[in-house]
Each structure stands twice: as structure tokens, then as C-alpha cells.
Enzyme design. Structure first.
Site, mmCIF file in Angstrom:
data_model
loop_
_atom_site.group_PDB
_atom_site.id
_atom_site.type_symbol
_atom_site.label_atom_id
_atom_site.label_comp_id
_atom_site.label_asym_id
_atom_site.label_seq_id
_atom_site.Cartn_x
_atom_site.Cartn_y
_atom_site.Cartn_z
ATOM 1 N N LYS A 32 1.049 4.173 6.961
ATOM 2 C CA LYS A 32 0.537 5.077 5.927
ATOM 3 C C LYS A 32 1.182 6.457 6.102
ATOM 4 C CE LYS A 32 -2.761 2.005 4.836
ATOM 5 N NZ LYS A 32 -2.759 1.236 3.570
ATOM 6 N N SER A 62 0.807 -1.225 0.000
ATOM 7 C CA SER A 62 0.000 0.000 0.000
ATOM 8 C C SER A 62 0.837 1.272 0.000
ATOM 9 C CB SER A 62 -0.947 0.011 1.201
ATOM 10 O OG SER A 62 -0.229 0.154 2.411
#
Length: 266
Positions: A108, A45
Site C-alpha cells: 500500500k 488494490s
């Protein structure tokens, strides 16, 4: 008498050795709980800033401490909120517990601060109705042969980084709903995160939602090891682990070792 002295000295030496060993273990645990902790990244991701099987060095003290950031104690409700809290900065790469699944850890990039208005329009991030700087700088081909468009983005605080979007195939844009979103109003005490791999990230645009500050674990700093394959697997047994060790070592990505996660050097 000589024999008794010898036994006494042997027992004393053994106790000293065990005491030294216990001291070293305690220091190592304190370092892991309070100062730094290594993490292995299993998904793409954050590709290509962070690849699958990158081993990340992170600092636990960067945001202070919460119940979730104290390794080995995060299942015990010691206290609420954070102590010795330091404010995160826009663009930080953060390891945290997602509010919808406290058994896993996500990594993230922090984009939205409390009180921000966030929206993506045609893949460009708008923060409080102002679009960030975004320039296409080339392409990236993954190890699987997948082509991505590479962009350099600059946040309002001057932090720059690269983001990646799947290249169109025969003119078809992949997963365009990720590039055109609703408006997100970030609540107080919570933060908005995106993955650098914009088309393949479960982040605040979709299922993740906003992340409470209390859920922050650590700030990612650099890659200390990177491999193309995973070595450790609880299900394959000791013999297979031994057989897998050589190909695992051969799969090391030497060009990624000790890479600073905040460097934009090509």
C-alpha cells in the site's frame, strides 16, 4: 597409482564445485534477506500504479530490519522492534505484514505518519486538517473494461502520484463510504496506509487499521516483470504448468517492465 590420483583429483574437483555452489546459494540468501526481495502482487488494490501479476523489486534495507522483514526467519522471534531503522516517508509504497493476518503480505501507499490526523472528505485526503492537492487528469480503462477516474495527488512533502476512483455509472457513485471517513488519529509507532485504487482497497480506512513500524518488510521500487495471467500454481501439476508456460509468456505486459513506481510520467 595413476588411478588413485585420478580419483583423488575427481573428488577434490567435486568438493570444490559443491563448495562454490553452496557459496553462491548463501550469497543469494543473504541478498534476499538483507538487500532485496521480489514480490508478486495478486490483487488490484494499488491499480493502476500496480496491477495484478506485477512482479515488484523491493529494497529490504530502506527501513532497517525487523523480525518480519528477515525472510525465512520471520516465524522466529529473534528480536523486537527494528535495527538500523530509517524513517519512512509519506508517499512510500511499502510491503508489510498486516497486523490482523501475519501470514500474508500487503502493499500500500503510506499516507499518515505517527501523530497525524487523517480524514477523507468527498474523496480528498485531509492531513492535519489541511487537504492535499488533488486534480482530475483523465480516465483509466482496466483490462477488464472497467472505467476509473484518474487523479494526480500531491502530499505535503511534495511527493506526487496517481490515484484512481471507479467512474460513476448512471450518476451513481460506487462505495461512497470509502470517500467520506471518520477522523483517524495515527498512534505513535504506527502508520496509515491507502491503496491507490481507492474504491477497491482493504486499507487503513477499513479492516487493516494502523500498521506498526515493526511490520514493515521492504520499500517497493520498480516493476521488473508484469503478466496478464499467473503461471505458477501448486494445484495444477507439472504437465499443466508446461502447457501454461507459452500463454504466460505471451501475456507479458512489455510496457510495464522496469517501470519506476514513483514516476508520474504519463
Amino acid at each position: 597409482m595413476q588411478t588413485d590420483n585420478t580419483k583423488s583429483n575427481t573428488n577434490k574437483t567435486a568438493k570444490q564445485e559443491w563448495g562454490s555452489f553452496a557459496f553462491v546459494i548463501c550469497i543469494a540468501l543473504l541478498i534476499r534477506i538483507l538487500i532485496m526481495e521480489p514480490f508478486t502482487v495478486p490483487t488490484g488494490s494499488m491499480k493502476a500504479t500496480i496491477l495484478e501479476n506485477d512482479y515488484i523489486f523491493s529494497t529490504k534495507y530502506s527501513y532497517g530490519y525487523s523480525n518480519y522483514s528477515l525472510s525465512f526467519f520471520d516465524f522466529i522471534p529473534l528480536f523486537k522492534g527494528r535495527i538500523f531503522a530509517r524513517e519512512p516517508e509519506r508517499g512510500d509504497i511499502v510491503v508489510f505484514r498486516p497486523p490482523n493476518d501475519m501470514n500474508v503480505r500487503y502493499i500500500k501507499r503510506l499516507i499518515g505518519l505517527p501523530g497525524d490526523k487523517i480524514q477523507l472528505i468527498d474523496d480528498v485526503i485531509y492531513i492535519n486538517d489541511k487537504k492535499i492537492e488533488r486534480t482530475e487528469v483523465g480516465t483509466y480503462i482496466s483490462e477488464e473494461g472497467i472505467k476509473y477516474l484518474k487523479f494526480k495527488e500531491t502530499l505535503p512533502n511534495g511527493r506526487t502520484y496517481f490515484s484512481y476512483k471507479l467512474a460513476p455509472i448512471f450518476g451513481v457513485i460506487y462505495n461512497d463510504r470509502y470517500g467520506n471517513t471518520d477522523v483517524f488519529y495515527v498512534p505513535e509507532g504506527k502508520y496509515f496506509f491507502l491503496g491507490d485504487n481507492r474504491d477497491q482497497s482493504n486499507d487503513s480506512r477499513v479492516n487493516l487499521g494502523f500498521v506498526p513500524f515493526e511490520n514493515f518488510i521492504a520499500k517497493a521500487q520498480f516493476i521488473w516483470l508484469s503478466t496478464k495471467i499467473t503461471w505458477w500454481d501448486n494445484d495444477i501439476g507439472v504437465i499443466n504448468l508446461v502447457l501454461k508456460l507459452k500463454p504466460w509468456i505471451e501475456s507479458v505486459r512489455l510496457n510495464r517492465i522496469f517501470r519506476n513506481l514513483y514516476s508520474t510520467d504519463e
